[in-house]
Design a protein around this motif. Structure first.
Motif, PDB file in Angstrom:
ATOM      1  N   UNK A  16     -23.796 -55.650 -60.163  1.00  0.00           N
ATOM      2  CA  UNK A  16     -22.934 -56.781 -60.937  1.00  0.00           C
ATOM      3  C   UNK A  16     -21.405 -56.094 -60.535  1.00  0.00           C
ATOM      4  N   UNK A  17     -20.559 -57.176 -60.562  1.00  0.00           N
ATOM      5  CA  UNK A  17     -19.257 -56.696 -60.492  1.00  0.00           C
ATOM      6  C   UNK A  17     -18.513 -57.142 -61.646  1.00  0.00           C
ATOM      7  N   UNK A  18     -17.776 -55.892 -62.341  1.00  0.00           N
ATOM      8  CA  UNK A  18     -17.160 -55.865 -63.456  1.00  0.00           C
ATOM      9  C   UNK A  18     -15.826 -56.221 -63.392  1.00  0.00           C
ATOM     10  N   UNK A  19     -15.371 -57.337 -63.785  1.00  0.00           N
ATOM     11  CA  UNK A  19     -13.898 -58.124 -63.851  1.00  0.00           C
ATOM     12  C   UNK A  19     -13.218 -57.641 -65.079  1.00  0.00           C
ATOM     13  N   UNK A  20     -13.565 -57.005 -65.964  1.00  0.00           N
ATOM     14  CA  UNK A  20     -12.948 -56.972 -67.106  1.00  0.00           C
ATOM     15  C   UNK A  20     -11.765 -56.061 -66.808  1.00  0.00           C
ATOM     16  N   UNK A  21     -11.743 -55.280 -65.805  1.00  0.00           N
ATOM     17  CA  UNK A  21     -10.523 -54.330 -65.507  1.00  0.00           C
ATOM     18  C   UNK A  21      -9.680 -54.999 -64.678  1.00  0.00           C
ATOM     19  N   UNK A  22      -8.341 -54.157 -64.321  1.00  0.00           N
ATOM     20  CA  UNK A  22      -7.497 -54.826 -63.282  1.00  0.00           C
ATOM     21  C   UNK A  22      -8.179 -54.654 -62.065  1.00  0.00           C
ATOM     22  N   UNK A  23      -8.771 -53.540 -61.716  1.00  0.00           N
ATOM     23  CA  UNK A  23      -9.209 -53.534 -60.246  1.00  0.00           C
ATOM     24  C   UNK A  23     -10.958 -53.915 -60.674  1.00  0.00           C
ATOM     25  N   UNK A  24     -11.422 -54.837 -60.233  1.00  0.00           N
ATOM     26  CA  UNK A  24     -12.884 -55.099 -60.320  1.00  0.00           C
ATOM     27  C   UNK A  24     -13.485 -53.968 -59.554  1.00  0.00           C
ATOM     28  N   UNK A  25     -14.832 -53.725 -60.012  1.00  0.00           N
ATOM     29  CA  UNK A  25     -15.759 -52.756 -59.618  1.00  0.00           C
ATOM     30  C   UNK A  25     -17.259 -53.005 -59.804  1.00  0.00           C
ATOM     31  N   UNK A  26     -17.992 -52.615 -58.660  1.00  0.00           N
ATOM     32  CA  UNK A  26     -19.443 -52.840 -58.993  1.00  0.00           C
ATOM     33  C   UNK A  26     -20.089 -51.992 -59.984  1.00  0.00           C
ATOM     34  N   UNK A  27     -20.980 -52.493 -60.614  1.00  0.00           N
ATOM     35  CA  UNK A  27     -22.018 -51.504 -61.643  1.00  0.00           C
ATOM     36  C   UNK A  27     -23.443 -51.743 -61.250  1.00  0.00           C
ATOM     37  N   UNK A  28     -24.177 -50.737 -61.312  1.00  0.00           N
ATOM     38  CA  UNK A  28     -25.678 -50.681 -60.933  1.00  0.00           C
ATOM     39  C   UNK A  28     -26.560 -50.316 -62.110  1.00  0.00           C
ATOM     40  N   UNK A  29     -27.470 -51.071 -62.326  1.00  0.00           N
ATOM     41  CA  UNK A  29     -28.578 -51.022 -63.571  1.00  0.00           C
ATOM     42  C   UNK A  29     -29.703 -51.257 -62.937  1.00  0.00           C
ATOM     43  N   UNK A  30     -30.659 -50.295 -63.342  1.00  0.00           N
ATOM     44  CA  UNK A  30     -32.284 -50.423 -62.974  1.00  0.00           C
ATOM     45  C   UNK A  30     -32.757 -51.712 -63.514  1.00  0.00           C
ATOM     46  N   UNK A  31     -33.591 -52.262 -62.606  1.00  0.00           N
ATOM     47  CA  UNK A  31     -34.257 -53.637 -63.315  1.00  0.00           C
ATOM     48  C   UNK A  31     -35.518 -53.703 -62.649  1.00  0.00           C
ATOM     49  N   UNK A  32     -36.463 -54.765 -63.348  1.00  0.00           N
ATOM     50  CA  UNK A  32     -37.534 -54.604 -62.631  1.00  0.00           C
ATOM     51  C   UNK A  32     -38.561 -53.326 -62.565  1.00  0.00           C
ATOM     52  N   UNK A  33     -39.368 -52.886 -61.251  1.00  0.00           N
ATOM     53  CA  UNK A  33     -39.954 -51.934 -60.969  1.00  0.00           C
ATOM     54  C   UNK A  33     -39.019 -50.634 -61.281  1.00  0.00           C
ATOM     55  N   UNK A  34     -37.683 -50.960 -61.014  1.00  0.00           N
ATOM     56  CA  UNK A  34     -36.705 -49.741 -61.128  1.00  0.00           C
ATOM     57  C   UNK A  34     -36.706 -49.382 -62.603  1.00  0.00           C
ATOM     58  N   UNK A  35     -36.632 -50.310 -63.481  1.00  0.00           N
ATOM     59  CA  UNK A  35     -36.547 -49.844 -64.819  1.00  0.00           C
ATOM     60  C   UNK A  35     -37.835 -49.225 -65.544  1.00  0.00           C
TER      61      UNK A  35
END
Length: 181
Positions: A149-168
């Motif tokens: 997901x792209x975090x746009x809350x900061x001045x410079x947007x940056x991607x974040x990664x999180x485990x989901x499904x089987x990864x979780x």
């Protein structure tokens, strides 16, 4: 489980599967283990020696009956083997195992319980190159084990990664082992 041990464990392709098989009751002899892993003899021997060096597996001392296991899990090996079994259950089939036998996907999933930035994952893994991390993140995202997901809350947007499904599920299996060691 500490991250350096997890990184070392996954550096050999057949280590996780060998431990999972021993946990599930496959005899600790080379022939049944090689047949169950479908690894080549040389790749299997390298992984087996690697597990012995990590202190997770030991040669069965003494001589005895021909059906006596050649190798057995150490106390720490039993905890790690249970984790390996849970990880491989979360990703059944050859496609899932094809990803898990690579060096970096399991450690990456271990670090992505909460949304994490690329730089935080890289610093948590230590010796990984940017290219190897990018490839692992892309492969896990394509498999839908990781969400980007792209975090746009900061001045410079940056991607974040999180485990989901089987990864979780894999992340939780590793977390349970952290409590056991």
């Amino acid at each position: 489980m500490d991250m350096p041990l997890l990184v070392k464990l996954t550096s050999k392709a057949w280590s996780l599967k060998t431990l999972a098989l021993l946990h599930s009751g496959v005899p600790g002899r080379q022939a049944p283990l090689i047949a169950a892993t479908t690894a080549s003899r040389s790749a299997f021997a390298t992984s087996l020696e690697h597990l012995i060096q990590l202190g997770l597996l030991e040669k069965n001392p003494g001589h005895g009956h021909p059906l006596r296991p050649e190798f057995r899990l150490t106390e720490q090996g039993k905890v790690v083997a249970a984790m390996a079994h849970r990880i491989l259950e979360a990703a059944p089939g050859e496609d899932g195992f094809g990803i898990l036998k690579r060096s970096w996907p399991v450690p990456v999933l271990a670090l992505t319980e909460a949304p994490s930035r690329f730089s935080a994952i890289r610093s948590g893994l230590g010796a990984i190159t940017d290219r190897a991390l990018s490839r692992s993140l892309g492969m896990l995202e394509e498999r839908e084990w990781l969400q980007r997901e792209i975090d746009v809350s900061q001045r410079t947007p940056f991607p974040t990664y999180q485990a989901v499904n089987a990864g979780q599920i894999i992340n939780r299996a590793i977390g349970l082992s952290l409590q056991g060691l």
